[in-house]
Write an enzyme that holds these catalytic residues in place. Sequence first.
Site, PDB file in Angstrom:
ATOM      1  N   GLY A  12       0.784  -1.247   0.000  1.00 22.33           N
ATOM      2  CA  GLY A  12       0.000   0.000   0.000  1.00 22.33           C
ATOM      3  C   GLY A  12       0.806   1.282   0.000  1.00 22.33           C
ATOM      4  N   SER A  13       2.063   1.223  -0.451  1.00 22.43           N
ATOM      5  CA  SER A  13       2.866   2.454  -0.396  1.00 22.43           C
ATOM      6  C   SER A  13       2.360   3.503  -1.389  1.00 22.43           C
ATOM      7  CB  SER A  13       4.347   2.149  -0.623  1.00 22.43           C
ATOM      8  OG  SER A  13       4.596   1.769  -1.950  1.00 22.43           O
ATOM      9  N   ASN A  14       1.838   3.079  -2.527  1.00 28.08           N
ATOM     10  CA  ASN A  14       1.265   4.055  -3.466  1.00 28.08           C
ATOM     11  C   ASN A  14       0.012   4.703  -2.886  1.00 28.08           C
ATOM     12  OD1 ASN A  14       2.549   4.383  -6.272  1.00 28.08           O
ATOM     13  ND2 ASN A  14       2.778   2.196  -5.839  1.00 28.08           N
ATOM     14  N   LYS A  92      -5.282  -8.868  -8.774  1.00 27.18           N
ATOM     15  CA  LYS A  92      -6.323  -9.649  -9.457  1.00 27.18           C
ATOM     16  C   LYS A  92      -6.780  -8.900 -10.695  1.00 27.18           C
ATOM     17  CE  LYS A  92      -6.871 -12.781  -6.204  1.00 27.18           C
ATOM     18  NZ  LYS A  92      -6.736 -14.206  -6.430  1.00 27.18           N
ATOM     19  N   ASN A 108      -4.614   2.566 -13.082  1.00 25.72           N
ATOM     20  CA  ASN A 108      -3.638   1.618 -12.540  1.00 25.72           C
ATOM     21  C   ASN A 108      -2.243   2.212 -12.723  1.00 25.72           C
ATOM     22  OD1 ASN A 108      -2.637  -0.902 -11.495  1.00 25.72           O
ATOM     23  ND2 ASN A 108      -2.078  -1.467 -13.595  1.00 25.72           N
ATOM     24  N   HIS A 110       1.804   0.976 -13.250  1.00 19.04           N
ATOM     25  CA  HIS A 110       2.644  -0.176 -13.593  1.00 19.04           C
ATOM     26  C   HIS A 110       4.107   0.266 -13.506  1.00 19.04           C
ATOM     27  CE1 HIS A 110       3.488  -4.062 -15.386  1.00 19.04           C
ATOM     28  NE2 HIS A 110       4.401  -3.459 -16.130  1.00 19.04           N
ATOM     29  N   ASP A 151      -2.691  -4.345 -18.182  1.00 18.91           N
ATOM     30  CA  ASP A 151      -1.712  -3.293 -18.518  1.00 18.91           C
ATOM     31  C   ASP A 151      -1.886  -2.754 -19.940  1.00 18.91           C
ATOM     32  OD1 ASP A 151      -0.532  -3.804 -16.014  1.00 18.91           O
ATOM     33  OD2 ASP A 151       0.709  -5.382 -16.853  1.00 18.91           O
TER      34      ASP A 151
HETATM   35  C1  GRF Z   1       3.772  -1.016  -7.417  1.00 20.06           C
HETATM   36  O1  GRF Z   1       5.075  -1.240  -7.861  1.00 20.06           O
HETATM   37  C2  GRF Z   1       2.847  -0.856  -8.595  1.00 20.06           C
HETATM   38  O2  GRF Z   1       3.469  -0.336  -9.726  1.00 20.06           O
HETATM   39  C3  GRF Z   1       2.412  -2.249  -8.879  1.00 20.06           C
HETATM   40  O3  GRF Z   1       2.332  -2.880  -7.617  1.00 20.06           O
HETATM   41  C4  GRF Z   1       3.199  -2.227  -6.700  1.00 20.06           C
HETATM   42  C5  GRF Z   1       2.376  -1.861  -5.518  1.00 20.06           C
HETATM   43  O4  GRF Z   1       3.138  -1.395  -4.437  1.00 20.06           O
HETATM   44  N1  GRF Z   1       1.178  -2.249  -9.631  1.00 20.06           N
HETATM   45  P1  GRF Z   1       2.386  -0.744  -3.198  1.00 20.06           P
HETATM   46  O5  GRF Z   1       1.395  -1.762  -2.650  1.00 20.06           O
HETATM   47  O6  GRF Z   1       1.709   0.495  -3.678  1.00 20.06           O
HETATM   48  O7  GRF Z   1       3.469  -0.455  -2.193  1.00 20.06           O
END
Ligand code: GRF
Length: 201
Positions: A12-14, A92, A108, A110, A151
């Site tokens: 969940g860092s994003n 998923k 999304n 990537h 993607d």
């Molecule tokens: C990220 O590298 C994103 O590009 C990919 O999954 C990873 C998720 O990381 N789709 P986080 O859970 O957001 O830390």
Amino acid sequence: MLRIAVLGSGRGSNFDAILKAIRQGEIPSARIGLVISNNSNAGILEIARAHSLPALHLSQRQFASEDEYVDSLLAVLGQHDVNCIVLAGYMKRLPARIVAAFRGRILNIHPALLPKYGGQGMYGHFVHEAVIQSGEKISGATVHIVDEEYDHGAILLQRTVEISPDDTPETLAAKVLRLEHELYPEAIRLFSEGHIPHHDL
Ligand code: GRF
């Protein structure tokens, strides 16, 4: 106003970066409505709870059929008045009915420069290993619209990082992740302000 449901399977860092940007007023026309994970012990749910946001464990395994699962997911999204879905480490494939119901309004991220190094099986360390093995000099991150194929949808925003000769898949992953944490909030801001074409919200 974007009322976002974030879907994720892991750390969940994003999501954390997006939440910080929203809380700091950098994305004035977006709110997080809820966070959903298919994985009950995902870090993304813990982060949501720590910020007193609705956090829901919802997995197809809890239902007798995909249809029932999708009905339930659509109902929850409706209850929270969601008009945009942000995938953040969601492992998923989104059911086609969800893609159709939110067409053009699912984002999304990537960890590579799509359309290269994407598609089924291209996730996590596999992406960075493939990039390094191919001798690429640059990689990066891509925010795109989600359609029925992995993607594959329209690219909204991309940014690059340089690969140095001593980079490993691990060091490259760390570089790209730092970039993602800037790129995703920025893409959501642009999307919320209508700078990126999307369906009426
Ligand atoms: C990220 O590298 C994103 O590009 C990919 O999954 C990873 C998720 O990381 N789709 P986080 O859970 O957001 O830390």
